[in-house]
Structure formats: C-alpha cells, structure tokens
Design an enzyme around this catalytic site. Structure first.
Site, short mmCIF file in Angstrom:
data_model
loop_
_atom_site.label_atom_id
_atom_site.label_comp_id
_atom_site.label_asym_id
_atom_site.label_seq_id
_atom_site.Cartn_x
_atom_site.Cartn_y
_atom_site.Cartn_z
CG ASP A 68 -3.52 31.97 13.79
OD1 ASP A 68 -3.00 33.04 13.42
OD2 ASP A 68 -4.68 31.63 13.50
N GLY A 96 3.67 30.57 14.20
CA GLY A 96 4.47 30.49 12.99
C GLY A 96 3.95 31.39 11.89
CG ASP A 97 5.34 34.01 8.10
OD1 ASP A 97 4.30 33.85 7.41
OD2 ASP A 97 6.24 34.80 7.78
CG PHE A 98 0.48 30.98 6.35
CD1 PHE A 98 0.79 32.02 5.49
CD2 PHE A 98 -0.73 31.02 7.01
CE1 PHE A 98 -0.07 33.08 5.29
CE2 PHE A 98 -1.61 32.07 6.82
CZ PHE A 98 -1.27 33.11 5.96
CG HIS A 134 -10.95 34.67 1.53
ND1 HIS A 134 -12.26 34.94 1.84
CD2 HIS A 134 -10.28 34.68 2.72
CE1 HIS A 134 -12.38 35.12 3.15
NE2 HIS A 134 -11.21 34.95 3.70
#
Length: 346
Positions: A209, A235-237, A255
């Site tokens: 996250d 992290g950055d997805f 969503h």
C-alpha cells in the site's frame, strides 16, 4: 408501486433523515442510551450538545424508529415538566452503537465527512463537466486523506468495517490454495489478508500500500499474530506490484479507476504473478437490468469522488481482464452486494 410523487418527496426527505443519522452517529447517541433511557437534558450533557436542538433531532430519530420517547423518571430528573422528556434506544437504533457489528455507523460518518459530503453535493457540477468537483476542490482522494489524519482514520475504519461481511463470505465460499503466497494489493490495514491467512495456515502474505498506510498495516497484522507470516511493503501499483505471488487480491481497487488505469494495474499483476497464479477482484458487480441495486448507489459516489472511477458489470470486467491478458474463470457471490471475480493468465 409507490406513486412517483411519493418517491420524489421521499428522496427530498432523505437529506434531513441522513443529517439526523449523522448527528446520532457523531454525538454517540446510541452509546449514551445503551444502558437505558435518559432525559433529553441529561443526554445532551453527556453528548456535549445543546438540549433544545438535540430534542428536535430526537423527534426525527423517533419517527425513524431509532429511538423511542418514554416518560422521564420524576425522581431522578430535576427538569420542569416541559423538559422532562426522555428517550430510549430501539433495536434498530442499536445498529449505530460504536460496538455494533456491521458498518452502518462508520458508513454514515464517512459519507458525512467534509470532503465526501462536498463530493455528493456538487455531483451536478461533476456531471456538467465530466470532471470530479471533489478533485477540483480537494485534489485526489488519497492525497486528501494523507493531509487529513482524522479523515484518513475515519476512512480506514469505514473500509475495515465494510470488509467484515465480505471477508466472512470470502473465507466460506472461495477455496484458496493450501500453500503459496497471497499478495494483497492496496490492502489497507490488512483485514482481508488476515482473515484469509487465519483460515489458510499454509499461506503466507504480502501487503502492499501507500507509504502513509503501511505502518498501520504492519501494526494491525502484528496484533493479529501474523507478523512472521506477512511482509508489508510500500509501493505504487501503477509502477509495479510485488512479484512471485500465487494469488493477487484487488479488493475495492479497480472501481476507483478508469478503464485504461485498470488495464495498467491488471497488466502489472499479470506480469508479477507466478505461472498458474490467479487474480481475485472483490467488487460490487452491477446487474444488467434496471432493478435497484447497491452498486448503482456506490457508482454515483465513484462518479463524484474519482475521475473515471465506476462500478462495472460482469461483461465490463471480462473486457478489462481480456485487455490485460487475463481471462475470467469464475464469479462467486459473497453477499452484501459483493462478488469475487477470479481470473487467470490466458
């Protein structure tokens, strides 16, 4: 079928009823009444409220069967006869206690939060422009929450409470692999991951996250006794997700984003997963007809708060998965309006 005018006037009244609910939740009225009836002045004293104003809200709450008027105890109340009214909590009102199961109270408080309230109030502006009026005013949601610790805590509590009925259904209705690694992408405090790991002792977990979330997640998983079976990473997805997982969970993630961003996230997951791995998408899946559905209500919140965020139908999720090199293999109904979509590499 109610007359259309009844529906319209009912919707107009809903704003007042919601404001009464929000007042009940914020002032802790249900908690104060949990041990028995209180006179309105005494309830106001405990809640830190203005008694005449609270009396008017209690009248609305009584009409909603959340509290019930009773005769004040003349021996213990020093108020005049005109003020010696009292209220008790009803069974329905008990759902707004802070220790009640479910996520009614946290949902009310979250929707009444400054930014969320603004987002819904300015929905007409969002529809006019196609751009979220919330973002124009406050910036992206998670940046907004990072700047407002109290709102962030409220949001985390809401998401945790909201996850409870989903996670119960998840553990009961879906068969996880006996061994391997589950990666919870943008997993918040790890409530879902913890539930799955407790039910499947052969699995280990990785939670990813944002930086301002992971310390809370690490602490929550440690409190669950799962520190040795989990790894928590920031992290950055959109850049990458942890590699080497056998199961990747995306719970209430897609969503928030438009189709192009969803494909980026899903493609990163497909690239990172082990051969034979699976992707699990936990979302509300829209029906293909016009009947009332929870997802349609949530969809308007997505429209108001995110640029491009949306609830989607089964076919729309299948199309996103296909563009990311994945194929839908199953859809499991979890109850409470949620579904679990399973996908695998094509």
């Amino acid at each position: 079928m109610p007359h259309s005018d009844d529906l319209l006037w009912g919707a107009l009244g809903d704003i007042s009823r919601f404001a009464a609910l929000l007042t009940m939740a914020e002032l802790g009225v249900a908690d104060h009444l949990a041990q028995g009836p209180l006179s309105t002045p005494e309830l106001a004293r405990r809640a830190g409220a203005h008694a005449p104003s609270l009396r008017r809200v209690l009248r609305e709450l009584a009409a909603m069967d959340l509290v019930r008027a009773v005769q004040a105890d003349a021996e213990t109340d020093a108020e005049t006869d005109a003020e010696a009214d009292a209220y008790e909590l009803t069974e329905r009102g008990g759902a707004l206690r802070s220790d009640a199961p479910g996520f009614v109270r946290s949902s009310i408080r979250m929707l009444g939060e400054e930014g969320f309230w603004y987002a819904m109030r300015t929905l007409p502006d969002t529809v006019r422009t196609g751009r979220s009026a919330f973002i124009e005013q406050y910036g992206p949601l998670y940046d907004y929450l990072a700047r407002k610790p109290e709102s962030s805590t409220l949001f985390d509590d809401y998401m945790a409470a909201r996850a409870v009925p989903f996670t119960e259904g998840l553990s009961e209705r879906y068969a996880f692999p006996a061994t391997g690694t589950m990666v919870d992408v943008a997993g918040g405090k790890g409530h879902i991951l913890a539930t799955v790991l407790r039910a499947n002792p052969g699995l280990r977990g990785v939670l990813m996250d944002l930086e301002h979330v992971v310390d809370h997640a690490r602490q929550a998983l440690a409190e669950e006794g799962l520190a040795e079976r989990t790894e928590v990473v920031a992290g950055d997805f959109f850049a990458a997700v942890p590699s080497g997982g056998d199961v990747y969970l995306l719970a209430s993630i897609l969503h928030n984003w438009d189709d192009e961003d969803c494909v980026k996230i899903l493609t990163n997951v497909r690239t990172a997963m082990n051969p034979g791995g699976r992707v699990l998408i936990l979302e509300v899946v829209l029906p293909d007809d016009e009947r009332p559905h929870l997802g349609k209500d949530i969809d308007l919140r997505m429209l108001a708060i995110f640029n491009g965020g949306a609830e989607r139908s089964r076919d729309e999720y299948a199309a996103l998965l296909g563009r990311a090199g994945l194929a839908m293999s199953d859809v499991v109904e979890l109850g409470s309006g949620a579904s679990l979509i399973e996908a695998r590499q094509r």
